[in-house]
Design a protein around this motif. Structure first.
Motif, mmCIF file in Angstrom:
data_model
loop_
_atom_site.group_PDB
_atom_site.id
_atom_site.type_symbol
_atom_site.label_atom_id
_atom_site.label_comp_id
_atom_site.label_asym_id
_atom_site.label_seq_id
_atom_site.Cartn_x
_atom_site.Cartn_y
_atom_site.Cartn_z
ATOM 1 N N SER A 42 11.978 30.505 45.345
ATOM 2 C CA SER A 42 11.357 31.728 45.835
ATOM 3 C C SER A 42 12.416 32.781 46.103
ATOM 4 C CB SER A 42 10.604 31.431 47.138
ATOM 5 O OG SER A 42 10.195 32.632 47.759
ATOM 6 N N GLY A 43 12.078 34.007 45.796
ATOM 7 C CA GLY A 43 12.970 35.127 46.086
ATOM 8 C C GLY A 43 12.561 35.877 47.333
ATOM 9 N N SER A 44 11.665 35.300 48.105
ATOM 10 C CA SER A 44 11.172 36.006 49.291
ATOM 11 C C SER A 44 12.225 36.156 50.380
ATOM 12 C CB SER A 44 9.915 35.332 49.844
ATOM 13 O OG SER A 44 10.199 34.024 50.260
ATOM 14 N N TRP A 45 13.376 35.504 50.204
ATOM 15 C CA TRP A 45 14.467 35.705 51.161
ATOM 16 C C TRP A 45 14.818 37.176 51.252
ATOM 17 C CZ3 TRP A 45 18.469 38.125 48.925
ATOM 18 C CH2 TRP A 45 18.602 37.996 47.549
ATOM 19 N N ALA A 46 14.642 37.923 50.151
ATOM 20 C CA ALA A 46 14.993 39.348 50.140
ATOM 21 C C ALA A 46 14.154 40.138 51.146
ATOM 22 C CB ALA A 46 14.822 39.919 48.742
ATOM 23 N N ILE A 47 12.908 39.727 51.331
ATOM 24 C CA ILE A 47 12.029 40.399 52.294
ATOM 25 C C ILE A 47 12.510 40.143 53.714
ATOM 26 C CG2 ILE A 47 9.673 40.452 53.226
ATOM 27 C CD1 ILE A 47 8.771 39.557 50.368
ATOM 28 N N HIS A 48 13.098 38.993 53.929
ATOM 29 C CA HIS A 48 13.514 38.565 55.269
ATOM 30 C C HIS A 48 15.008 38.717 55.513
ATOM 31 C CE1 HIS A 48 9.543 36.790 55.827
ATOM 32 N NE2 HIS A 48 9.672 36.254 54.627
ATOM 33 N N ILE A 49 15.708 39.447 54.655
ATOM 34 C CA ILE A 49 17.170 39.464 54.708
ATOM 35 C C ILE A 49 17.715 39.934 56.060
ATOM 36 C CG2 ILE A 49 17.488 41.759 53.690
ATOM 37 C CD1 ILE A 49 19.873 40.426 52.102
ATOM 38 N N LEU A 50 17.045 40.892 56.699
ATOM 39 C CA LEU A 50 17.551 41.370 57.991
ATOM 40 C C LEU A 50 17.389 40.319 59.082
ATOM 41 C CD1 LEU A 50 16.404 45.098 57.876
ATOM 42 C CD2 LEU A 50 18.672 44.135 57.384
ATOM 43 N N GLU A 88 16.026 45.368 42.775
ATOM 44 C CA GLU A 88 14.768 45.360 42.026
ATOM 45 C C GLU A 88 13.616 44.863 42.891
ATOM 46 O OE1 GLU A 88 15.449 42.934 38.584
ATOM 47 O OE2 GLU A 88 16.874 44.354 37.722
ATOM 48 N N GLN A 89 13.856 43.811 43.680
ATOM 49 C CA GLN A 89 12.800 43.271 44.531
ATOM 50 C C GLN A 89 12.388 44.283 45.601
ATOM 51 O OE1 GLN A 89 14.523 39.522 45.781
ATOM 52 N NE2 GLN A 89 13.546 38.427 44.111
ATOM 53 N N TYR A 90 13.362 44.958 46.183
ATOM 54 C CA TYR A 90 13.037 45.981 47.186
ATOM 55 C C TYR A 90 12.288 47.148 46.553
ATOM 56 C CZ TYR A 90 15.355 44.163 51.335
ATOM 57 O OH TYR A 90 15.680 43.415 52.429
ATOM 58 N N GLU A 91 12.705 47.583 45.370
ATOM 59 C CA GLU A 91 12.020 48.677 44.692
ATOM 60 C C GLU A 91 10.575 48.300 44.386
ATOM 61 O OE1 GLU A 91 14.679 49.340 41.392
ATOM 62 O OE2 GLU A 91 15.749 50.925 42.474
ATOM 63 N N GLU A 92 10.356 47.069 43.932
ATOM 64 C CA GLU A 92 9.005 46.598 43.641
ATOM 65 C C GLU A 92 8.161 46.580 44.909
ATOM 66 O OE1 GLU A 92 5.816 45.697 41.475
ATOM 67 O OE2 GLU A 92 7.768 46.172 40.635
ATOM 68 N N ARG A 93 8.744 46.101 45.999
ATOM 69 C CA ARG A 93 8.033 46.041 47.282
ATOM 70 C C ARG A 93 7.681 47.448 47.769
ATOM 71 N NH1 ARG A 93 4.301 43.963 50.081
ATOM 72 N NH2 ARG A 93 4.710 43.739 52.289
ATOM 73 N N ILE A 94 8.598 48.395 47.580
ATOM 74 C CA ILE A 94 8.345 49.785 47.979
ATOM 75 C C ILE A 94 7.168 50.341 47.184
ATOM 76 C CG2 ILE A 94 9.282 52.137 47.863
ATOM 77 C CD1 ILE A 94 12.030 50.840 48.615
ATOM 78 N N LEU A 97 3.998 48.913 48.616
ATOM 79 C CA LEU A 97 3.662 49.516 49.912
ATOM 80 C C LEU A 97 3.162 50.944 49.753
ATOM 81 C CD1 LEU A 97 6.591 48.118 52.078
ATOM 82 C CD2 LEU A 97 4.188 47.442 52.168
ATOM 83 N N LYS A 98 3.722 51.692 48.824
ATOM 84 C CA LYS A 98 3.247 53.053 48.570
ATOM 85 C C LYS A 98 1.800 53.026 48.096
ATOM 86 C CE LYS A 98 7.575 55.471 47.657
ATOM 87 N NZ LYS A 98 8.393 56.183 46.669
ATOM 88 N N LYS A 99 1.471 52.056 47.248
ATOM 89 C CA LYS A 99 0.093 51.928 46.764
ATOM 90 C C LYS A 99 -0.839 51.599 47.931
ATOM 91 C CE LYS A 99 -2.809 49.518 43.400
ATOM 92 N NZ LYS A 99 -3.977 49.695 44.207
#
Length: 112
Positions: A42-50, A88-94, A97-99
């Motif tokens: 899973s790449g969801s670590w990027a969401i939780h990086i902080l 890329e993962q952050y851009e996709e998440r943004i 969220l915009k949608k």
């Protein structure tokens, strides 16, 4: 790349003598979701990086720096690729969220 970060997460967790469940609780996710991060599934670590950075008392950059102990001989280009993947993962998440924000605005306008 997820495998490299997963290995680093495992190493950090063990250095703090924490269980997967303890880390998962801190991140407000299931133990199995955290295990998938450590296993590179899973790449969801990027969401939780902080939050990950906070719990292990490291900077986000330190999570992305892969040393020889973590990468088992992988090339140094892996760090660059990893950084690109995070972006890329952050851009996709943004975008997602915009949608959601636009959809909520439209719903709110229709109610008025």
């Amino acid at each position: 790349m997820n495998v490299l970060v997963g290995n680093k997460l495992r190493m950090l967790r063990k250095s703090k003598n924490m269980s997967q469940e303890e880390v998962a609780d801190y991140l407000h996710i299931s133990q199995s979701a955290y295990a998938r991060m450590e296993n590179g599934e899973s790449g969801s670590w990027a969401i939780h990086i902080l939050k990950i950075s906070k719990i292990f008392v490291i900077s986000p950059e330190e999570l992305l720096i892969i040393d020889d102990k973590t990468n088992n001989g992988s090339s140094s280009g892996a760090v660059t690729q990893l950084s690109k993947k995070v972006i890329e993962q952050y851009e996709e998440r943004i975008k997602e969220l915009k949608k959601v924000i636009n959809d909520l605005k439209k719903k709110n306008e229709n109610k008025m």
